[in-house]
Design a protein around this motif. Structure first.
Motif, short mmCIF file in Angstrom:
data_model
loop_
_atom_site.label_atom_id
_atom_site.label_comp_id
_atom_site.label_asym_id
_atom_site.label_seq_id
_atom_site.Cartn_x
_atom_site.Cartn_y
_atom_site.Cartn_z
N ARG A 103 -1.27 15.78 4.38
CA ARG A 103 -2.10 14.70 3.87
C ARG A 103 -3.39 15.24 3.25
N ASP A 104 -3.81 16.41 3.67
CA ASP A 104 -5.03 17.00 3.11
C ASP A 104 -4.92 17.22 1.61
N LEU A 105 -3.70 17.45 1.13
CA LEU A 105 -3.50 17.75 -0.29
C LEU A 105 -3.62 16.52 -1.18
N VAL A 106 -3.70 15.32 -0.56
CA VAL A 106 -3.90 14.10 -1.35
C VAL A 106 -5.19 13.39 -0.93
N GLY A 107 -6.04 14.14 -0.22
CA GLY A 107 -7.28 13.55 0.25
C GLY A 107 -8.27 13.25 -0.87
N HIS A 108 -8.04 13.80 -2.06
CA HIS A 108 -8.97 13.59 -3.17
C HIS A 108 -8.74 12.27 -3.91
N PHE A 109 -7.69 11.55 -3.55
CA PHE A 109 -7.43 10.27 -4.22
C PHE A 109 -8.61 9.33 -3.97
N THR A 110 -9.10 8.69 -5.02
CA THR A 110 -10.14 7.69 -4.86
C THR A 110 -9.53 6.43 -4.26
N SER A 111 -10.37 5.63 -3.63
CA SER A 111 -9.86 4.39 -3.03
C SER A 111 -9.32 3.45 -4.09
N ASN A 112 -9.97 3.44 -5.27
CA ASN A 112 -9.48 2.57 -6.35
C ASN A 112 -8.09 2.99 -6.81
N PHE A 113 -7.91 4.31 -6.96
CA PHE A 113 -6.61 4.81 -7.40
C PHE A 113 -5.54 4.52 -6.35
N LEU A 114 -5.85 4.78 -5.07
CA LEU A 114 -4.87 4.58 -4.01
C LEU A 114 -4.51 3.10 -3.88
N GLU A 115 -5.51 2.24 -3.91
CA GLU A 115 -5.24 0.81 -3.81
C GLU A 115 -4.48 0.30 -5.02
N GLY A 116 -4.84 0.82 -6.21
CA GLY A 116 -4.15 0.40 -7.42
C GLY A 116 -2.69 0.82 -7.42
N ALA A 117 -2.43 2.05 -6.94
CA ALA A 117 -1.05 2.53 -6.89
C ALA A 117 -0.23 1.74 -5.87
N GLN A 118 -0.83 1.44 -4.72
CA GLN A 118 -0.12 0.65 -3.71
C GLN A 118 0.19 -0.75 -4.23
N GLU A 119 -0.77 -1.33 -4.93
CA GLU A 119 -0.56 -2.66 -5.49
C GLU A 119 0.54 -2.62 -6.55
N LYS A 120 0.58 -1.53 -7.35
CA LYS A 120 1.63 -1.39 -8.35
C LYS A 120 3.00 -1.27 -7.69
N LEU A 121 3.08 -0.47 -6.62
CA LEU A 121 4.34 -0.35 -5.87
C LEU A 121 4.80 -1.71 -5.35
N LYS A 122 3.86 -2.44 -4.80
CA LYS A 122 4.17 -3.76 -4.24
C LYS A 122 4.67 -4.71 -5.33
N ILE A 123 4.02 -4.67 -6.48
CA ILE A 123 4.42 -5.54 -7.59
C ILE A 123 5.81 -5.19 -8.08
N LEU A 124 6.10 -3.89 -8.21
CA LEU A 124 7.42 -3.47 -8.67
C LEU A 124 8.52 -3.95 -7.73
N LEU A 125 8.30 -3.82 -6.43
CA LEU A 125 9.30 -4.27 -5.46
C LEU A 125 9.43 -5.79 -5.47
N GLU A 126 8.31 -6.49 -5.54
CA GLU A 126 8.36 -7.95 -5.54
C GLU A 126 9.06 -8.48 -6.79
N ARG A 127 8.79 -7.85 -7.93
CA ARG A 127 9.46 -8.27 -9.16
C ARG A 127 10.96 -8.03 -9.08
N ALA A 128 11.34 -6.92 -8.47
CA ALA A 128 12.76 -6.62 -8.32
C ALA A 128 13.44 -7.65 -7.43
N ILE A 129 12.77 -8.03 -6.35
CA ILE A 129 13.31 -9.05 -5.45
C ILE A 129 13.41 -10.39 -6.16
N GLU A 130 12.39 -10.72 -6.93
CA GLU A 130 12.40 -11.99 -7.66
C GLU A 130 13.54 -12.04 -8.67
#
Length: 999
Positions: free
Chosen positions: A391-418
């Motif tokens: 996990r130390d190797l991804v510790g440099h991710f900013t909170s905005n980037f991490l939250e944005g990527a998680q939200e994108k993952l969530k959207i992709l899965l939700e769209r697929a389900i829809e």
């Protein structure tokens, strides 16, 4: 482990783009808490594939201590072939040459029409045409000319292409001349070592879809051969002598030698296995509702519906692979390029995830493993969802980037389900696959998220528990046997094939029976039967030897050199609520509708609904018109008020069997027929064109003739049926002004034309022409006696182009809104509301049969109410059906004639009939299902629409278009009150802020 019975253990392997999973299951212990799972293992998929299989299988052999004598089989399911297409991996895809066999009918709709541009650009190597092809009765359209094939081979050789598809019109019924095989033999002689795919060996009737499937199969053949060779090598090194199988798209087994020849049959097997595995692992206890299975792998995510019975829901009439329409059995799936190895990029347009993936290189290229590529797995680790890697190797991710990527993952899965959900109502979601670490804690549209035991190896479990299938597709004569006897014979053949393929004889059951009468071929019935049984765990099955030793190892050597292409940003999706058609004014101030590609899509879907099962699919015509618009041709549509009373209007359409249009693509039959009639009548010009019928392919026909590619005349917003009918005399002009069909002309599209100068009555015109058309291939272009603006206004059904547009738009909006469960209601709203149209019945097609009525053959479609364990929950806004329970029968003569309901007590009642419109909708897509697509198992919604008063305002209209016109004695009862369609031209010409502008 001594208690393990001989041949009771089966190994299942899933080779994914990222991980290779293996599991050993003792099926004599399947009712135990462990479900008989002796061992399971997950290892990264290796560059050569073989090493990953060896590692995984060797691990479970050692851990479980099973011996070769206890092992019944090894079964492999893989997404490797599908992934290559989805990722458009040029290392694994071969450029393909296509040779089409037809002298006259395949030139206008080109190969790769409707394909994603990127995939078409990779695979499209060469297209050639030679004489050949069959008519619907099996006779030759033209014989194959060897010199023509040799010339095409010379062109293919110049390009260095060795993957070749041979596709002929009606090749699946070619039992005598065997044109595709003959062309294949010539190519094999001229281009030694070429991979040659005959389309009839890949899929069934439906030319474009069969050709598409064949192209995909040819493109992946070399890679498939090498992959299967690697699988066999692994077996030999592990000292395993049991049979090797691959799983097919329907969950059945395919012997490895056969799989190397038709790898397309395995394209979606991974997803099928994950759903079968989820069902097996959950003990088939899913409650009373369906569930959604989300299989997240290393490269892709596949989403499907698991029925409470534990089997995947199969796709209905419309199936696509990576955006390409095909016509073979597949599970109903939605696949996206999202997995643990998906690339995560931050651009000026935001964060993108996939579809590019590091695949099996995840363990070296992901940041958490010391690599330099940001992957979806890195996001999961950084978010604390898993502790793999560092996990130390991804510790440099900013909170905005991490939250944005998680939200994108969530959207992709939700769209697929829809995309896969049958309604807006939430359903349980089963998460399986090695990439489940990507899933968020909740997903919109999911009533709950469930992780079954051993969920990480569900694909391998599904592979291990696959069954054995046998399929037969045959045409039988009913001259000396009943349809029941023909079906029984086909079932016997299918069962025998399943047993021969390795099924335990007593376990084989008939899974599907598909009986399809062939229009215009008397006493001919096409029957497709699928039999499925358990694998015989005792029988000693022979393992096929490797048949080739080519130089396909090139694929192994380049696995480590994958190049990631620039991510292609898809075009902005169409907003089907905001779209406005373009209306211009001519110099005379007349509003004209300039038809766009979006309009063609809407009108095409609407025409098929209005076809009432008949008229043929508008699909090929749609592709032809879209290509024309892309080239720069213009198509115009006008309101009837734009024409003078004496304006000359040419009208007609294609005449013949709707089944023919599935194979004979758009030619210029009617364009030629217009020219012939103009010459006979001495006309040098005319004012406008108009369809004989708006229903089916004929609704689009005048868009071809009227375009500036040919006669450059506007299409009138109307037609002479308001639907589709079997006979050309069943039109509203013949109702109110009989004797206006002749003189007329027909043209076959292959050089044959006839002018019928006069007739005693309109039915005779149809009878005489139909006899001639039977000799012209059962399809020809028909142009009737030109009519006038005054006659059209007085006797035509008006604004039906507008109506088809509105119906198609309603379907598109339902698809965009994930409201397909109420698409029938949306269409009803567009045609006038509940007073004008009804939901008649919801259910599943169980049979399509031939029957005799007063000496004439008719088809009979039977639909039953779906059992509770198969039905998807209806949306809360669903309209109640006119009848429920029991079953309905719909006799059809190209078009649907009436609906008869039989309740649970056996009481029968006719609930709708012609001239009202009866349409069958595919529940999964919202689109119409026509007679050529009537198949067992499709979940459908039947709707009825009140016809125009042009049919009902006189007794003659009801006699011609109602039950009596089809030879039935019962009285017509109106379904509701007719509402005239709203004119698109007038609505958008008058709307403030419309696209109205001077020409």
């Amino acid at each position: 482990m001594g208690s393990i019975a001989p041949k009771s253990v089966r190994i299942g392997v899933d080779v994914g783009g990222t991980n290779t999973d293996a599991v050993a299951i003792d099926f004599s212990q399947q009712d135990s808490p462990s479900r008989g799972i002796l061992s399971h293992h997950k290892t990264p998929t290796t560059a050569d594939i073989t090493s990953g299989i060896e590692t995984a299988v060797r691990h479970i052999l050692q851990e479980s201590q099973i011996t070769d004598s206890q092992l019944a089989s090894v079964t492999i399911g893989t997404t490797a072939f599908l992934n290559s297409v989805i990722e458009q991996d040029t290392r694994r895809l071969s450029r393909v040459a296509i040779i089409r066999l037809s002298r006259s009918f395949l030139r206008d709709v080109k190969p790769f029409s409707g394909w994603p541009a990127g995939l078409a650009g990779i695979l499209n190597g060469y297209v050639g045409y030679v004489d050949g092809g069959l008519q619907i009765d099996g006779s030759e359209e033209a014989p194959v000319v060897e010199e023509q094939v040799m010339r095409e081979c010379q062109e293919i050789k110049k390009l260095g292409l060795t993957s070749i598809v041979v596709a002929g019109v009606y090749s699946p019924i070619d039992k005598e001349s065997r044109q595709e095989e003959r062309v294949r033999d010539i190519i094999a002689r001229e281009i030694p070592g070429a991979d040659i795919v005959c389309s009839h060996e890949v899929a069934n009737i439906g030319f474009l879809e069969r050709e598409n499937a064949s192209i995909l199969n040819a493109a992946i053949l070399r890679y498939a051969r090498q992959t299967v060779r690697n699988f066999r090598s692994a077996m030999k090194r592990l000292n395993l002598t049991c049979p090797l199988f691959l799983t097919q798209n329907d969950g059945t087994l395919l012997e490895s030698a056969s799989a190397a020849k038709v790898p397309i049959r395995t394209f979606s097997s991974g997803a099928t296995n994950s759903m079968r595995g989820a069902a097996y692992l959950s003990g088939h206890k899913l409650g009373s509702t369906s569930a959604i299975v989300v299989d997240i792998g290393g490269t892709t995510t596949d989403v499907g519906i698991l029925l409470p019975s534990g089997f995947p829901k199969q796709a209905s009439a419309y199936v696509t692979v990576s955006g390409v329409s095909v016509n073979y059995s597949m599970p109903h799936l939605h696949s996206i390029g999202l997995g643990g190895g998906s690339l995560v990029l931050e651009t000026d347009r935001g964060i993108t995830i996939g579809p590019e993936s590091v695949g099996h290189d995840l363990a070296t290229k992901a940041l958490v493993f010391g690599g330099s590529t940001i992957t979806a797995t890195d996001i999961a680790v950084a978010a604390g969802k898993t502790d793999i890697g560092s996990r130390d190797l991804v510790g440099h991710f900013t909170s905005n980037f991490l939250e944005g990527a998680q939200e994108k993952l969530k959207i992709l899965l939700e769209r697929a389900i829809e995309q896969i959900k049958p309604s807006e109502d939430p359903l349980p979601v089963l998460l399986v696959g090695g990439g489940t670490i990507l899933a968020p804690d909740s997903l919109h549209g999911a009533s709950k998220l469930v992780l079954p035991p051993f969920h990480g190896v569900a694909n391998a479990v599904g592979a291990a528990c696959s069954k054995v299938g046998g399929t037969v597709d045959m045409i039988q004569s009913l001259a000396n046997q009943t349809s029941k006897q023909a079906r029984e014979k086909a079932c016997e053949v299918a069962i025998a094939r399943a047993v021969k393929a390795g099924a335990l004889e007593g376990s084989v059951e008939i899974a599907e029976i598909d009986a399809m009468p062939i229009p215009y071929l008397a006493n001919q019935l096409r029957i497709v039967v699928k039999a499925i049984g358990d694998l015989d765990l005792i029988a000693s099955l022979l393992v096929a030897e490797d048949e080739d030793t080519g130089d396909d190892d090139v694929y192994t050597s380049v696995e480590s050199t994958k190049i990631f292409h620039d991510i292609v940003v898809e075009e902005t999706p169409i907003d089907h609520h905001a779209y406005r058609p373009t209306i211009v004014r001519t110099a005379q101030g007349i509003p004209e509708w300039l038809i766009s590609a979006i309009d063609i899509d809407y009108i095409s879907d609407g025409c098929y609904v209005l076809g009432c099962g008949g008229g043929g699919s508008p699909g090929p015509g749609r592709l032809q018109l879209l290509d024309m618009l892309k080239t720069g041709y213009q198509i115009r549509c006008v309101d009837h008020s734009a024409l003078e009373d004496d304006a000359v209007i040419y009208w007609g359409g294609r005449m013949g069997s709707p089944a023919t249009t599935a194979e004979r693509l758009q030619a210029h039959e009617t364009v030629s027929a217009i020219k012939v009639l103009m010459e006979y009548l001495g006309h040098s010009t005319f004012a406008a064109v108009m369809p004989l019928e708006i229903g089916g392919s004929n609704g689009l026909e005048p868009f071809l003739w009227g375009s500036d590619r040919f006669y450059d005349r506007p299409i009138i917003d109307g037609d002479f049926m308001g639907k589709a009918n079997p006979c050309c005399w069943q039109n509203t002009l013949s109702v109110h002004a009989p004797g206006n069909l002749a003189p007329c002309s027909v043209d076959s599209g292959d050089g044959q034309s006839i002018v019928m100068t006069r007739s005693t009555d309109d039915p005779t015109v149809d009878k005489v022409l139909r006899g001639a058309i039977t000799e012209m291939g059962s399809l020809a272009g028909l142009v009737c006696k030109p009519t006038t603006g005054a006659m059209a206004r007085k006797h035509a059904v008006l604004n039906t182009v507008s109506l088809s547009w509105r119906i198609g738009r309603a379907i598109a909006q339902a698809q965009a809104n994930n409201a397909l469960s109420t698409v029938g209601e949306a269409i009803i709203k567009e045609v006038g509301g509940a007073e004008s149209a009804k939901i008649i019945f919801r259910g599943k097609i169980v049979s399509v049969e031939n029957a005799m009525h007063k000496g004439h053959s008719v088809g009979v479609l039977t639909i039953v109410e779906v059992p509770s364990e198969e039905v998807d929950d209806l949306a809360s806004t669903s309209m109640p059906a006119v009848v429920t329970g029991g079953s309905i029968q719909i006799p059809f003569k190209n078009e649907n004639i009436y609906v008869e309901h039989t309740d649970s007590d056996g009481t029968k009642k006719i609930v709708a009939s012609a001239p009202d419109l009866i349409a069958v909708l595919d529940k999964e897509t919202g689109r119409a299902v026509g007679v050529p697509e009537y198949r067992y198992g499709y979940h459908v919604v039947v709707i009825g629409i009140t016809c125009s008063p042009r049919w009902t305002e006189t007794e003659r209209g009801i006699e011609i278009g109602g039950p009596k016109g089809y030879g039935y004695d019962f009285e017509y009862v109106p379904l509701g009150k007719y509402v005239e369609p709203r004119s698109v031209i007038m609505e958008y010409a008058e709307k403030e802020g419309s696209n109205l502008k001077p020409e």
